[in-house]
Design a protein around this motif. Sequence first.
Motif, PDB file in Angstrom:
ATOM      1  N   TYR A  72       0.631  -1.705  -0.181  1.00 15.61           N
ATOM      2  CA  TYR A  72      -0.263   0.080  -0.435  1.00 15.61           C
ATOM      3  C   TYR A  72       0.750   1.416  -0.040  1.00 15.61           C
ATOM      4  N   GLY A  73       0.018   2.066   0.346  1.00 13.50           N
ATOM      5  CA  GLY A  73       0.900   3.724  -0.173  1.00 13.50           C
ATOM      6  C   GLY A  73       0.146   4.382   0.741  1.00 13.50           C
ATOM      7  N   VAL A  74       0.891   5.411   0.980  1.00 15.86           N
ATOM      8  CA  VAL A  74       0.521   6.981   1.403  1.00 15.86           C
ATOM      9  C   VAL A  74       1.352   8.280   0.663  1.00 15.86           C
ATOM     10  N   ASN A  75      -0.065   8.796   0.570  1.00 17.25           N
ATOM     11  CA  ASN A  75       0.545  10.407  -0.372  1.00 17.25           C
ATOM     12  C   ASN A  75       0.754  11.544   1.122  1.00 17.25           C
ATOM     13  N   VAL A  76       1.892  11.985   0.297  1.00 16.64           N
ATOM     14  CA  VAL A  76       2.927  12.948   1.519  1.00 16.64           C
ATOM     15  C   VAL A  76       2.373  14.211   0.235  1.00 16.64           C
ATOM     16  N   MET A  77       1.722  15.456   1.209  1.00 14.24           N
ATOM     17  CA  MET A  77       1.771  16.833   0.959  1.00 14.24           C
ATOM     18  C   MET A  77       3.245  17.357   0.883  1.00 14.24           C
ATOM     19  N   LEU A  78       4.172  17.282   0.610  1.00 12.14           N
ATOM     20  CA  LEU A  78       5.323  18.463   1.499  1.00 12.14           C
ATOM     21  C   LEU A  78       5.202  19.676   1.001  1.00 12.14           C
ATOM     22  N   MET A  79       4.248  20.241   1.442  1.00  8.98           N
ATOM     23  CA  MET A  79       3.574  21.754   1.910  1.00  8.98           C
ATOM     24  C   MET A  79       2.933  21.493   3.532  1.00  8.98           C
ATOM     25  N   SER A  80       2.702  19.909   3.916  1.00  2.28           N
ATOM     26  CA  SER A  80       1.629  20.084   5.291  1.00  2.28           C
ATOM     27  C   SER A  80       2.664  20.296   6.502  1.00  2.28           C
ATOM     28  N   PRO A  81       2.385  21.359   6.912  1.00  2.00           N
ATOM     29  CA  PRO A  81       2.294  21.722   8.503  1.00  2.00           C
ATOM     30  C   PRO A  81       2.956  20.788   8.979  1.00  2.00           C
ATOM     31  N   PHE A  82       2.710  19.499   9.254  1.00  2.06           N
ATOM     32  CA  PHE A  82       2.728  18.308   9.860  1.00  2.06           C
ATOM     33  C   PHE A  82       4.272  17.129   8.748  1.00  2.06           C
ATOM     34  N   LEU A  83       4.499  17.955   8.259  1.00  2.00           N
ATOM     35  CA  LEU A  83       5.442  17.220   6.949  1.00  2.00           C
ATOM     36  C   LEU A  83       6.964  16.461   8.023  1.00  2.00           C
TER      37      LEU A  83
END
Length: 315
Positions: free
Chosen positions: A67-78
Amino acid sequence: MINSRICDLLNIQYPIFQGGMAWVATGELAAAVSEAGGLGIIGSGQAPADWVRREIQKVKNRTAKPYGVNVMLMSPFLEEVMQVIREERVPVITTGAGNPGKYVLALKEIGTKVIPVVASVALAKRLERAGVDALIAEGMESGGHIGETCTFPLVPQVVDAVKIPVIAAGGIVDGRGLLAALALGAEGVQMGTRFMCAEECVVSPKVKEVILKAKDRDTAVTGRSTGHPVRCIDNRFTREFAQMEKDGVSPVELEKLGAGKLRIAMVDGDVQNGSVMSGQVAGAVTRIEPAAAIVRDVMEGAEREIQKMSKRFTF
């Protein structure tokens, strides 16, 4: 059987990714797609790390498949999210809104495959040099944040520019789209809008109703004046946003208007005042069905099209 390098790289049966849509792609949906032989992806969006960990645990409790996780690189919780991904040894991450280069080495050390979303050839080349494992070339037909190039022009140019596998995204809904992507040189597809109408998708039922009722011209793009255009189902919110853009309202004020609107639609079900991010293929989505049925339909549809083509054309 349609197989490609991406299937071997990720140990998946079918070259189908489910888009990592924020507030939509939870553990329930990701697990169902992975169990069906595709790659289910949790959409972390701007969620805190403890939420991401809970969704990962949901997937692990439902399937043993990748499976995978999409990571938003602008997230404040990166940074916290990346730490969770390392601790949970997530098999695959897809990324958006930036360059994941600084994380690639640490992720590779634990066996995580890194597959960024790109909307240009220049970024594709840069990320290949950074050591990523594959790329998702996403055309502007897709829902959510978009680039300026359509899928058909974008995918073959990215394919020609890099040596790593390329996944096509944007405007793909069935087996015909899969075959078209393969003809363009892609080694798989990513689909978002159709999976929003999977039974396992926990998005508000009102969102699914809107997608099922949508026609071919029922999406709108707003936010071009901010430099971050977004495609959604046309509704009261998009029309208000478009009018404010036309009136020359500042990007700061426009961003305030858009804040929180995705959750309002996807979770609360306010499909008039919220942001119903959806691709142009919404008009081709006609039913709610299990994720496994969607995966099967795409693969069987591609096989049927191959048979039809063999009767229509001489190769």
